[in-house]
Design an enzyme around this catalytic site. Structure first.
Site, PDB file in Angstrom:
ATOM      1  N   GLU A 300     -16.133  20.174 -14.478  1.00 14.39           N
ATOM      2  CA  GLU A 300     -17.086  21.194 -15.218  1.00 14.39           C
ATOM      3  C   GLU A 300     -16.267  21.210 -16.913  1.00 14.39           C
ATOM      4  O   GLU A 300     -16.305  22.218 -17.178  1.00 14.39           O
ATOM      5  CB  GLU A 300     -16.689  22.561 -14.690  1.00 14.39           C
ATOM      6  CG  GLU A 300     -17.207  22.730 -13.089  1.00 14.39           C
ATOM      7  CD  GLU A 300     -17.908  23.928 -12.952  1.00 14.39           C
ATOM      8  OE1 GLU A 300     -17.102  24.851 -13.018  1.00 14.39           O
ATOM      9  OE2 GLU A 300     -18.788  24.248 -11.872  1.00 14.39           O
ATOM     10  N   ASP A 374     -20.929  25.195  -3.425  1.00 13.26           N
ATOM     11  CA  ASP A 374     -20.329  25.708  -3.843  1.00 13.26           C
ATOM     12  C   ASP A 374     -20.707  27.722  -4.021  1.00 13.26           C
ATOM     13  O   ASP A 374     -21.445  27.788  -4.278  1.00 13.26           O
ATOM     14  CB  ASP A 374     -20.930  25.407  -5.656  1.00 13.26           C
ATOM     15  CG  ASP A 374     -20.159  27.008  -6.678  1.00 13.26           C
ATOM     16  OD1 ASP A 374     -19.073  27.187  -6.018  1.00 13.26           O
ATOM     17  OD2 ASP A 374     -20.465  27.137  -7.113  1.00 13.26           O
ATOM     18  N   GLU A 402     -20.251  36.195  -5.542  1.00 15.42           N
ATOM     19  CA  GLU A 402     -20.522  34.786  -6.520  1.00 15.42           C
ATOM     20  C   GLU A 402     -22.751  35.172  -6.883  1.00 15.42           C
ATOM     21  O   GLU A 402     -23.321  35.491  -7.310  1.00 15.42           O
ATOM     22  CB  GLU A 402     -20.284  34.071  -7.234  1.00 15.42           C
ATOM     23  CG  GLU A 402     -20.835  33.795  -8.615  1.00 15.42           C
ATOM     24  CD  GLU A 402     -20.960  32.310  -8.643  1.00 15.42           C
ATOM     25  OE1 GLU A 402     -18.811  31.879  -7.942  1.00 15.42           O
ATOM     26  OE2 GLU A 402     -21.070  31.482  -9.298  1.00 15.42           O
TER      27      GLU A 402
END
Ligand code: BDP
Length: 708
Positions: A300, A374, A402
């Protein structure tokens, strides 16, 4: 004295009346009810030794027993009575020698609790080979009193070496993916002031066996390695040390360039190596028991060795060699994915890391997210766990939710962790569970461990909600023993956090145990993935096309079109199923054998595909979304009935959050079904209709949700 006893008796009588902010977590030490008290009676405490760790162990014991039994046990010698409590190691308490205890099997960090005869009288021993083992034993003892359980003999030793919280906390006090306020690490005032909250943080962690922490974000800034920040980190390390918690740091690969203006960060460049050698020596001078580094490289946009045409092993080994003389380790993250839409993101980690198996130093451990994508509400286990027998592998779970409703939604993650840990990788045939790989027993790895991305902030209740605290708790307990059952941990936590009354515990534990499946149902049923709204990941966004990369867009994952829905990861598609082994591979490859929870993860199926319920895929999708919404309503009912058992503060906050969750579950269901309906072109059965047209959901601003 009599007045004190009277007050204490009053306290014991009352239902949960005292105000609770949630700050005390599961260490509330409330007065033990009369019917349970006799079994914990302690006439005197024999716990000599004054190392910092033994001192905090005795402090905690006194604090716990004072809270629960009304007074701390006296320490003057009353050897001629039953009820002695002996606490220590063979070094601190030579009397242990005569008791013939099986200390060997405890290893360096385990403990035992045992009923013995001492001086002709009944006594209880909490013993270990090390001071930290004693502290863990004391917490285990207090846990049982809190649970109102009998003090039978117990032996326990951790199955993993590294049990570590990863804080994604930034130096400016913000927390990446944090939903519980600002960071608890106040870099501004460190090293001059270490808040008492840090001690309470250490107590909570030690109580569940956590023995390491990384205070800074994996998306690291070079500043963390500056001399000023090393001094700040030292202050933290000093405060955590008595509790057996070592500090590690996330490092930015390009730190030598950013801090010292080197021309390169190439791991094979001698100047770069010299820079790291000096930096590591500088850190150990301040923090002699520093744990090591956590590295997010070439992921990332983070810099890494690949920027210099070196591989992950080149990078990890260079710093590992320099850390070795100091006893430090490198936790190298395997969370990588290529910026190439032709390569399935789920395949990238195996593609990049498996060829390097056997090349990493023995003080390097690969830190692997539980799933290949993820931290989704549900993913299959990462195939990397089955692919690198010659490399130490540790688990990375995300405790902060998240992708599971963040602060408000009630989702107990124990079942998620358990499902992954129990998954059979078939690495060496049946029984090669993920738990056995990450605890090192399957492949005799040098390092074993589990990391959890923390959900801790400076909110009064630490984790944003009381039920989020359970996720911190279960992470620690499962890191200690990856084969522990999620239900057993939920029961422990509930009894300590609220009350041991079975009328409360039974329904609440049931509610917790089904809560994660409920989230899966209203967000991503049947193996859907990554259809959350862009970047903030709260709320639905299956339509989301924002972002520079194909694999950041939702349609890349769900692949809905007029022919059907799902990602073909079989041999006819991306061949991700081919990265698995044995019966797992066979099941994922064949649509008729794939567990329905992973159906759309591995297969693109038609809207009329017959699911196991007999419904078409389209109707099954609707049924699951509906079920998710109904089950949140069910949780609201369960909770409403608990009012008599819970203090007003925690009751009301939970009730309000469940109401938010219900409203947002409806949003998820309606927005996703309105979106998918444009492809399925099938009617909604049974009179159900999303309340608003698709465009309404697509335009929903951040942090808002539709009017019910
Ligand atoms: C993703 C998060 C992102 C993290 C990244 C990571 O959205 O904030 O930086 O993982 O694990 O889940 O590095």
């Amino acid at each position: 004295m009599r007045l004190l006893s009277f007050v204490f008796a009053l306290l014991c009588l009352g239902a949960p009346v005292r105000a609770e902010s949630g700050y005390d977590l599961w260490l509330r030490y409330t007065p033990v009810e009369a019917q349970y008290r006799a079994q914990y009676a302690t006439t005197w405490l024999l716990a000599p030794g004054d190392s910092p760790t033994l001192r905090v162990a005795v402090q905690e014991l006194n604090r716990g027993l004072a809270g629960m039994l009304g007074s701390a046990p006296p320490t003057e010698n009353r050897a001629a009575m039953d009820g002695t409590l002996l606490v220590g190691t063979p070094a601190s308490l030579p009397a242990l020698d005569r008791l013939n205890l099986p200390l060997k099997e405890l290893g360096a960090q385990g403990y035992l609790i045992r009923n013995v005869t001492y001086g002709g009288h009944k006594a209880l021993v909490i013993a270990a080979n090390s001071d930290i083992g004693v502290l863990y034993g004391v917490f285990a003892y207090l846990r049982r009193v809190q649970m109102r359980q009998p003090m039978t003999d117990l032996v326990s030793a951790p199955k993993t070496q590294l049990r570590i919280l990863n804080h994604w906390d930034n130096l400016d006090g913000t927390v990446e993916r944090g939903y519980a306020g600002q960071s608890i690490f106040n870099w501004h005032v460190l090293p001059g002031y270490v808040s008492p909250r840090i001690t309470d943080y250490a107590r909570a962690n030690a109580s569940i066996g956590i023995n390491g922490m990384v205070p800074n974000n994996v998306n690291a800034r070079a500043d963390s390695l500056s001399p000023e920040y090393i001094e700040k980190t030292k202050a933290l390390a000093d405060a955590l040390r008595p509790y057996g918690i070592r500090v590690y740091l996330s490092v930015r690969w390009s730190a030598p360039i950013e801090i010292s203006h080197l021309k390169t960060a190439d791991p094979l460049d001698p100047a770069v190596k010299a820079w790291w050698a000096a930096k590591i020596a500088e850190i150990y001078k301040s923090i002699p028991d520093f744990g090591g580094f956590l590295v997010k490289a070439n992921s990332e946009g983070q810099p890494g060795p690949q920027d210099y045409h070196r591989n992950h092993a080149d990078g990890a080994n260079m710093i590992a060699d320099l850390l070795r003389p100091h006893g430090g380790v490198v936790m190298w993250r395997a969370f990588v994915y290529a910026n190439d839409p032709k390569i399935d993101r789920a395949n990238t980690a195996v593609n990049e890391f498996a060829p390097l198996d056997g090349q990493f130093r023995d003080n390097v451990v690969l830190q692997i997210k539980n799933g290949p994508l993820d931290f989704q509400p549900r993913e299959p286990f990462s195939p990397l766990f089955a692919t690198m027998p010659k490399t130490s592998l540790m688990m990375e779970f995300q405790i902060t939710k998240e992708y599971l409703g963040q602060q408000t939604h009630l989702a107990y993650l124990g079942p998620l962790f358990e499902e992954v840990l129990k998954s059979d990788t078939y690495e060496h045939g049946p029984g090669s569970t993920v738990a056995k790989i990450i605890d090192g027993s399957m492949d005799h790895h040098a390092i074993s461990g589990m990391a959890g991305v923390a959900n801790i902030g400076n909110d009064a209740d630490w984790s944003g909600s009381v039920f989020n605290q359970a996720n911190w708790y279960v992470f620690g307990r499962m890191a200690w023993d990856p084969e522990m059952s999620a239900r057993a941990v939920a029961t422990e936590w509930t009894r300590q956090t609220f009350t041991a009354d079975p009328a409360f515990v039974a329904p609440v534990v049931d509610m917790m145990m089904s809560s994660r499946e409920t989230v899966v149902n209203y967000m991503t049923p049947l193996g859907l993935e990554l259809i959350m709204a862009h970047s903030h990941h709260m709320g639905p966004g299956p339509w989301d096309m924002i972002g520079p990369r194909e694999d950041w867009k939702a349609p890349y994952y769900h692949r809905a079109d007029e022919t059907g829905i799902g990602f073909d990861r079989t041999i006819t598609g991306s061949d991700n199923a081919g990265q698995y082994k044995g019966a797992a591979k066979a099941a994922f490859e064949d649509v008729t054998k794939t567990p329905e929870e992973y159906l759309l993860y591995f297969h693109h199926v038609s809207w009329d595909y017959k699911t196991r319920s007999g419904r078409t895929l389209w109707n099954e999708l609707i049924a699951r979304y509906q079920r998710g919404v109904e089950d949140v309503a069910g949780m609201q009912q369960v909770w409403a009935a608990q009012k008599p058992y819970v203090d007003v503060e925690r009751f009301d906050k939970t009730a309000s959050f469940l109401a938010i969750q219900h409203r947002e579950a409806i949003w998820w269901r309606d927005a996703c079904l309105a979106y998918f309906a444009q492809f399925s072109k099938r009617p909604f059965p049974g009179g159900y209709q999303p309340k608003y047209p698709l465009e309404y959901y697509e335009k929903m601003p951040m942090f808002a949700s539709p009017q019910p």
